[in-house]
Structures are given as structure tokens and as C-alpha cells.
Design a protein around this motif. Structure first.
Motif, PDB file in Angstrom:
ATOM      1  N   UNK A 174       1.185  -1.176   0.013  1.00 45.64           N
ATOM      2  CA  UNK A 174       0.142   0.246  -0.530  1.00 45.64           C
ATOM      3  C   UNK A 174       0.256   1.430   0.237  1.00 45.64           C
ATOM      4  N   UNK A 175       2.732   0.574  -0.473  1.00 45.43           N
ATOM      5  CA  UNK A 175       3.014   1.827  -0.088  1.00 45.43           C
ATOM      6  C   UNK A 175       3.167   2.718  -1.407  1.00 45.43           C
ATOM      7  N   UNK A 176       2.909   4.572  -1.299  1.00 43.32           N
ATOM      8  CA  UNK A 176       2.762   5.147  -2.886  1.00 43.32           C
ATOM      9  C   UNK A 176       4.818   5.719  -2.325  1.00 43.32           C
ATOM     10  N   UNK A 177       5.203   5.829  -3.619  1.00 39.16           N
ATOM     11  CA  UNK A 177       6.492   5.921  -3.437  1.00 39.16           C
ATOM     12  C   UNK A 177       6.267   8.451  -3.171  1.00 39.16           C
TER      13      UNK A 177
ATOM     14  N   UNK B  15      -7.882   9.126   1.482  1.00 39.51           N
ATOM     15  CA  UNK B  15      -9.048   8.767   0.848  1.00 39.51           C
ATOM     16  C   UNK B  15      -8.523   7.621  -0.239  1.00 39.51           C
ATOM     17  N   UNK B  16      -8.619   6.794  -0.788  1.00 35.37           N
ATOM     18  CA  UNK B  16      -7.891   5.222  -1.905  1.00 35.37           C
ATOM     19  C   UNK B  16      -6.693   5.325  -1.293  1.00 35.37           C
ATOM     20  N   UNK B  17      -6.132   4.879   0.022  1.00 34.87           N
ATOM     21  CA  UNK B  17      -5.205   4.773   0.426  1.00 34.87           C
ATOM     22  C   UNK B  17      -5.021   3.837   1.302  1.00 34.87           C
TER      23      UNK B  17
ATOM     24  N   UNK C  52      -8.486  -1.822   3.615  1.00 33.53           N
ATOM     25  CA  UNK C  52      -8.244  -1.481   1.914  1.00 33.53           C
ATOM     26  C   UNK C  52      -8.719  -0.056   1.867  1.00 33.53           C
ATOM     27  N   UNK C  53      -8.540   0.569   0.320  1.00 36.01           N
ATOM     28  CA  UNK C  53      -9.175   1.418  -0.497  1.00 36.01           C
ATOM     29  C   UNK C  53     -10.624   0.999  -0.913  1.00 36.01           C
ATOM     30  N   UNK C  54     -12.080   2.025  -0.535  1.00 34.14           N
ATOM     31  CA  UNK C  54     -13.228   2.061  -0.500  1.00 34.14           C
ATOM     32  C   UNK C  54     -12.910   2.889  -2.313  1.00 34.14           C
ATOM     33  N   UNK C  55     -13.867   2.103  -3.162  1.00 35.57           N
ATOM     34  CA  UNK C  55     -14.742   3.021  -4.743  1.00 35.57           C
ATOM     35  C   UNK C  55     -15.499   3.157  -3.924  1.00 35.57           C
ATOM     36  N   UNK C  56     -16.573   3.478  -4.195  1.00 32.49           N
ATOM     37  CA  UNK C  56     -18.285   3.832  -4.216  1.00 32.49           C
ATOM     38  C   UNK C  56     -19.031   3.893  -5.719  1.00 32.49           C
ATOM     39  N   UNK C  57     -20.223   3.294  -5.135  1.00 31.42           N
ATOM     40  CA  UNK C  57     -20.979   2.958  -6.423  1.00 31.42           C
ATOM     41  C   UNK C  57     -21.917   3.449  -6.362  1.00 31.42           C
ATOM     42  N   UNK C  58     -22.445   4.455  -6.960  1.00 33.25           N
ATOM     43  CA  UNK C  58     -24.191   4.615  -7.041  1.00 33.25           C
ATOM     44  C   UNK C  58     -24.854   4.613  -7.699  1.00 33.25           C
ATOM     45  N   UNK C  59     -26.385   3.876  -7.059  1.00 34.94           N
ATOM     46  CA  UNK C  59     -27.619   3.609  -8.315  1.00 34.94           C
ATOM     47  C   UNK C  59     -28.799   4.556  -7.921  1.00 34.94           C
TER      48      UNK C  59
END
Length: 191
Positions: free
Chosen positions: A21-24, A60-62, A156-163
Motif C-alpha cells: 500500500x506504500x506510495x512513492x 481516501x484511496x489509500x 483496504x481503500x474503497x470506491x463507491x458505486x451509486x445506484x
């Protein structure tokens, strides 16, 4: 499993994250090996200054990070990027989630979903800090078992799905690689 120790300047403290999960973007201090959450926690506790309490920080997203923070309003404001809001959840009464009070109004990137009975009831926008809280409202060490549960719940990062037809939002855990692609393309919501 390898973990990277780095200096999280927003938190003003050392932080540990899984190597995957490490970002440069962060500046690594050292790499260490740990097989269990307990080993990571012990390593972090031994290098953290007195007066700081264990916390999980989710950007977010990390991937979530393990750190020790000073439970001070100025530090928390710096981490969340503005005025703080304390969110409590029905499933975790001994835990505070500290986030930006105007995260959604300021259109900060969505971060993690809050759920009850496997249903999303709220989504935190912007960075969030998760710490223990006692009966009198003071932030405290929540204990190693609670920290471990929180770490894996929010790892874990999460993404979101809108219905839009059903007026619902669902979260999907994603890999660090997927999160990196989403972050590079400024996407956190699908739908």
C-alpha cells in the motif's frame, strides 16, 4: 509481510503501512517485517513518543495506516484538513471517528463507508482518524484487539458505486493498484 515506516507529516508522527500500500510519494524511513498486527503495533509503540495514543488513519484511496497521535484539536484539524467532526457508530461505541466537518460540502474525495447490519448509512469524505474513547469522551488507547479489528475493517481503500434508481450507495474494497489508478484519474465514485 513487509511494512514501511515513514513520517506522516500531517499526523506529525511515524506511521506504518503494508509495503503493497506504500506510495512513492511518502519518504520511507525503513522497512521492517512483521507477521501479525501485534508485531506491527509493538514496533510502533516502541518508537512512539510519550503522550501519543494509537490510532488508525485512513486517507481516501489509500490503505489504512497505523500510527500514534497526540489527541489535540490542532493535530486532528491538520490531519483532516479543517474543522473536526466526531462521528460515533452504533457498532463501535468505544471508538471515535474524527473527520472533516465540511468534507462533503467541500467535495473532498470519499474515503470509507460506515455500515450497520451490512448496509451503508454514511460515507466519510476526506481523511479520517480512528481512536478509542472512554465514557467521559476522552480519546484513549482502545486496546490491541479493538485496534486490530479496526485496522482490518478499514485497511483496504474503497470506491463507491451509486445506484441512482434505488437512491443507494455501495462501497467496494479495492486493491492498492486499483486505488492508485483511481487516484491518478481523480475517480472515487462510479455511477
Amino acid at each position: 509481510m513487509n511494512y514501511i515506516l515513514y513520517n506522516d507529516y500531517q499526523a506529525g508522527s511515524f506511521a506504518a503501512i503494508r509495503e503493497e500500500g506504500f506510495s512513492s510519494l511518502e519518504n520511507p524511513i525503513e522497512c521492517f517485517e512483521a507477521e501479525t498486527f501485534y508485531e506491527v503495533f509493538d514496533y510502533m509503540r516502541n518508537i512512539s513518543p510519550k503522550g501519543k495514543i494509537p490510532a488508525i488513519i485512513c486517507y481516501p484511496l489509500k490503505e489504512a495506516i497505523i500510527t500514534f497521535v497526540t489527541p489535540d484539536i490542532n493535530v486532528l484539524q491538520r490531519i483532516v484538513g479543517g474543522s473536526v467532526e466526531i462521528v460515533t457508530t452504533p457498532d463501535m461505541p468505544t471508538v471515535d471517528i474524527i473527520c472533516n466537518e465540511e468534507g462533503k460540502l467541500n467535495k473532498m474525495r470519499l474515503n470509507r463507508a460506515l455500515t450497520s447490519n451490512d448496509r451503508v448509512y454514511d460515507v466519510i469524505a476526506g481523511p479520517m482518524v480512528i481512536m478509542g474513547v472512554n465514557e467521559s469522551g476522552q480519546n484513549v488507547n482502545p486496546g490491541i484487539k479493538t485496534l486490530e479489528m479496526l485496522y482490518y475493517k478499514f485497511l483496504e481503500p474503497e470506491i463507491f458505486i451509486v445506484d441512482r434508481k434505488q437512491n443507494t450507495i455501495n462501497s467496494v474494497k479495492c486493491s492498492s493498484t486499483t486505488a492508485e489508478i483511481m487516484r491518478e484519474n481523480n475517480i472515487s465514485i462510479i455511477g
